[in-house]
Design a protein around this motif. Sequence first.
Motif, mmCIF file in Angstrom:
data_model
loop_
_atom_site.group_PDB
_atom_site.id
_atom_site.type_symbol
_atom_site.label_atom_id
_atom_site.label_comp_id
_atom_site.label_asym_id
_atom_site.label_seq_id
_atom_site.Cartn_x
_atom_site.Cartn_y
_atom_site.Cartn_z
ATOM 1 N N THR A 49 35.652 41.101 15.945
ATOM 2 C CA THR A 49 35.356 39.667 16.042
ATOM 3 C C THR A 49 35.526 39.205 17.477
ATOM 4 O O THR A 49 36.332 39.752 18.231
ATOM 5 C CB THR A 49 36.284 38.833 15.135
ATOM 6 O OG1 THR A 49 37.643 39.034 15.529
ATOM 7 C CG2 THR A 49 36.112 39.225 13.674
ATOM 8 N N ILE A 50 34.743 38.185 17.844
ATOM 9 C CA ILE A 50 34.810 37.589 19.181
ATOM 10 C C ILE A 50 34.814 36.073 19.032
ATOM 11 O O ILE A 50 33.949 35.512 18.355
ATOM 12 C CB ILE A 50 33.608 38.007 20.052
ATOM 13 C CG1 ILE A 50 33.556 39.529 20.220
ATOM 14 C CG2 ILE A 50 33.673 37.329 21.418
ATOM 15 C CD1 ILE A 50 32.306 40.009 20.938
ATOM 16 N N ALA A 51 35.780 35.424 19.654
ATOM 17 C CA ALA A 51 35.839 33.959 19.677
ATOM 18 C C ALA A 51 35.859 33.506 21.127
ATOM 19 O O ALA A 51 36.788 33.836 21.874
ATOM 20 C CB ALA A 51 37.069 33.449 18.934
ATOM 21 N N LEU A 52 34.829 32.771 21.539
ATOM 22 C CA LEU A 52 34.732 32.307 22.919
ATOM 23 C C LEU A 52 35.464 30.976 23.098
ATOM 24 O O LEU A 52 35.603 30.199 22.155
ATOM 25 C CB LEU A 52 33.266 32.152 23.321
ATOM 26 C CG LEU A 52 32.390 33.408 23.228
ATOM 27 C CD1 LEU A 52 30.976 33.095 23.677
ATOM 28 C CD2 LEU A 52 32.974 34.545 24.059
ATOM 29 N N GLY A 53 35.910 30.711 24.322
ATOM 30 C CA GLY A 53 36.548 29.434 24.629
ATOM 31 C C GLY A 53 37.935 29.289 24.056
ATOM 32 O O GLY A 53 38.363 28.178 23.726
ATOM 33 N N ALA A 54 38.665 30.392 23.943
ATOM 34 C CA ALA A 54 39.997 30.354 23.334
ATOM 35 C C ALA A 54 41.030 29.665 24.223
ATOM 36 O O ALA A 54 42.041 29.175 23.734
ATOM 37 C CB ALA A 54 40.460 31.772 23.005
ATOM 38 N N VAL A 55 40.784 29.620 25.547
ATOM 39 C CA VAL A 55 41.729 28.998 26.495
ATOM 40 C C VAL A 55 40.999 27.851 27.198
ATOM 41 O O VAL A 55 40.148 28.080 28.056
ATOM 42 C CB VAL A 55 42.237 30.015 27.535
ATOM 43 C CG1 VAL A 55 43.249 29.361 28.470
ATOM 44 C CG2 VAL A 55 42.857 31.229 26.845
ATOM 45 N N THR A 56 41.328 26.632 26.845
ATOM 46 C CA THR A 56 40.594 25.477 27.367
ATOM 47 C C THR A 56 40.848 25.239 28.852
ATOM 48 O O THR A 56 40.035 24.627 29.536
ATOM 49 C CB THR A 56 40.963 24.209 26.586
ATOM 50 O OG1 THR A 56 42.385 24.019 26.651
ATOM 51 C CG2 THR A 56 40.541 24.330 25.126
ATOM 52 N N SER A 57 41.977 25.700 29.378
ATOM 53 C CA SER A 57 42.293 25.473 30.789
ATOM 54 C C SER A 57 41.613 26.484 31.716
ATOM 55 O O SER A 57 41.689 26.349 32.932
ATOM 56 C CB SER A 57 43.808 25.533 31.002
ATOM 57 O OG SER A 57 44.316 26.799 30.613
ATOM 58 N N ALA A 58 40.958 27.495 31.153
ATOM 59 C CA ALA A 58 40.279 28.506 31.950
ATOM 60 C C ALA A 58 38.805 28.159 32.114
ATOM 61 O O ALA A 58 38.240 27.384 31.341
ATOM 62 C CB ALA A 58 40.427 29.879 31.302
#
Length: 302
Positions: A49-58
Amino acid sequence: MAVTGGSDLSSEMEVDAFRRLFPLRFHERHLLESIRPDGRSLGKARDTTIALGAVTSANGSALTKIGCTTMLAAVKLEVMTPTQESPDEGCIAVDFHMPPICSPAVRPGRPSEVAPVVAKQLSDVILSSGMINLKDLSLVSGKAAWMAYLDIYCLDADGSLFDAALLSAVAAFSHLQIPVVSLSDEGRIVLVPEGNGGGKFEKEPVNKEKRKLKLCTLPFSLTCALHKNYILADPTSEEESIMETQLTVVLDSSGLLVSLNKPGGSVFAHTSVIQDCVALARQRLKEVKLILNEAISDMDVD
């Protein structure tokens, strides 16, 4: 019924004890049936599985899972002065972290011996595959360029660490958005707040709008455990610990070979074995590309 249940429980305890005491024999019994303890066939990788945008500060990030192996990747961009040798190019710095929570083998207060090796392999593959044209990270020739800091955190280490780390890196760069910057009155590069459009600066923004980084190719990898005449795709940490050696195949998005890595072991990888591993990697490549494309599509819809 109670007797049957007790008998089943006793059998399970005997199997677990046998697995702990004689792990190699336990796995070899499964190999004779061309199946693995988790029910997979020898050439099948675990669910991914792949989830994009997991770290909003990056500026770009992704959370990826291959079976239980879990990686969190984040890319942060900072403005740097390019080198005199490459005035029109930016740079990429890769760091791989293995905190104690990821595995019982990683002890608190002691740096992991595996982490710097994986970081070096990741950096080599990202650069040698041509995934990113470093000229696309240039802002002002000889004066300013982007430094992309890629940090990958292993949250759960259950085998095939490099495969999961590379996948998270590719996914994070696929999600990466380069912010708008402009030259200030003093000639310094300044980030333009979203919605500002560069109006507070006398000069036009260096980047007209927030844009995605163009990736020239997408490298993927598959690690295979080699034992006697058997090839096991995407081994778990238990399989890696008892099998004779591993071979990691890295392909670009066209299926062309980027690199082979055999970190050790007593088994010599014959040409036929390498060809079989490459064939499995090409099958895996099709699966992973679909998963990544779906993740990107879902992100675009959101």
